[in-house]
Design a protein around this motif. Sequence first.
Motif, PDB file in Angstrom:
ATOM      1  N   GLU A 293       0.848  -1.196   0.000  1.00 11.49           N
ATOM      2  CA  GLU A 293       0.000   0.000   0.000  1.00 11.49           C
ATOM      3  C   GLU A 293       0.884   1.247   0.000  1.00 11.49           C
ATOM      4  O   GLU A 293       1.642   1.488   0.949  1.00 11.49           O
ATOM      5  N   CYS A 298      -2.187   3.865   7.215  1.00 12.35           N
ATOM      6  CA  CYS A 298      -2.574   2.703   8.013  1.00 12.35           C
ATOM      7  C   CYS A 298      -3.635   3.097   9.038  1.00 12.35           C
ATOM      8  O   CYS A 298      -4.588   2.364   9.264  1.00 12.35           O
ATOM      9  N   ASN A 305      -7.868   6.475   4.300  1.00  7.11           N
ATOM     10  CA  ASN A 305      -7.657   6.690   5.736  1.00  7.11           C
ATOM     11  C   ASN A 305      -7.027   8.061   5.985  1.00  7.11           C
ATOM     12  O   ASN A 305      -6.257   8.248   6.926  1.00  7.11           O
ATOM     13  N   CYS A 317      -5.010  -0.479   9.987  1.00  7.12           N
ATOM     14  CA  CYS A 317      -4.697  -1.575   9.070  1.00  7.12           C
ATOM     15  C   CYS A 317      -4.197  -2.786   9.853  1.00  7.12           C
ATOM     16  O   CYS A 317      -3.633  -2.655  10.947  1.00  7.12           O
ATOM     17  N   ARG A 320       0.945  -3.440   9.591  1.00 12.64           N
ATOM     18  CA  ARG A 320       1.660  -2.169   9.440  1.00 12.64           C
ATOM     19  C   ARG A 320       2.877  -2.305   8.529  1.00 12.64           C
ATOM     20  O   ARG A 320       3.351  -1.308   7.966  1.00 12.64           O
ATOM     21  N   HIS A 323       2.405  -1.025   4.771  1.00 15.74           N
ATOM     22  CA  HIS A 323       2.138   0.376   4.464  1.00 15.74           C
ATOM     23  C   HIS A 323       3.392   1.244   4.544  1.00 15.74           C
ATOM     24  O   HIS A 323       4.185   1.114   5.482  1.00 15.74           O
TER      25      HIS A 323
END
Length: 362
Positions: A293, A298, A305, A317, A320, A323
């Motif tokens: 991502e 997150c 977000n 998320c 972690r 991200h």
Amino acid sequence: MNFRAFHVFSFVFIFSYGFSIAQTVPAVYVFGDSLVDVGNNNYLTLSIVKANHRHYGIDFLNHKPTGRFSNGKNAADFIGEKLGLATSAPYLSLISKANKNENNNVSFMNGVSFASAGAGIFDGTDERYRQSIPLTKQVDYYSNVYEELTREVGVTALQNHLSKSIFVVVIGSNDLFGYFESSQLREKNTPQQYVDSMVYSLKLQLQRLYNNGGRKYEIAGVGTLGCCPELRLKNKTECVVEVNYWSLKYNEVLRSMLNEWQLENEGIIYSYFDTYAALNDLIQNPASYGFTEVKGACCGLGELNARAPCLPVSNLCLNRQDHIFWDQFHPTEAASRIFVDKFFDGPSTYTFPINMRQLVAS
């Protein structure tokens, strides 16, 4: 202000016998913004920018928030690890302990962090956050520390200590964010005038550090600011080209200034880290670093977000490590670790004219 001195015996021991084998420098002094803040803003009563609630610190020791704008460690922590040092303590926490007589052995010789979330090169950059410690004030605090240590150990011994220490400066993002969010600033200054003024103002503060003993500097440029989740949200999830363009321009002017500044002052050694190139590499080649991502945060709310800061009620998320971004603006612990790896041992793609390992050894 009541500064508590460290034990003179400890100082004599350090300088007579050297620091530990694992420790490569005597201290790190950190200046900057939320990318390296390790808790100073927790002591600012008026500030609305504090990482003192869940979900911040979810992957930190004891899974508790500490004031770091991350799910875990930030760049300041990883710098300390690379150098065999504990993370530099927040300046305001040390002062608070000294004033409350909680600790009769507070020492600034081991390094200290003046970094503050919301801080900028310019005074007043933090107005939207109500309170932070701008760079000018951070250097003021350092000047107080310098005077106190001079009284304690003398100029010669202190200069020896400081000449081997690392001065980390990570700042500038909030100034650029502020410019592009302020119609008033844009009316008064062209983007080029603004970034030139940023660099000129930064040079004045670096010179103050040099005049008070700083010789070795790790200085970071700004990242791809137009690609952070909040700005993507304003541009149909794509990076804001104009913001990225002027982030690059600021970094170019900064690099030129650092070269000139070094020539103007005897004994300066610095390493510049190209945060823009490093972050852009993560965004363009996420799989190479284990990320999936690159656009969304997150921790947050709404699309990407990114419609709200990381709050106790935010979405979180599940992984972690996937991200790049933890919240609207800040990297995850995983991304911060990669950045520090790059500027510590990085090639000229990311570091100029030397990397941090070479800076330490020089």
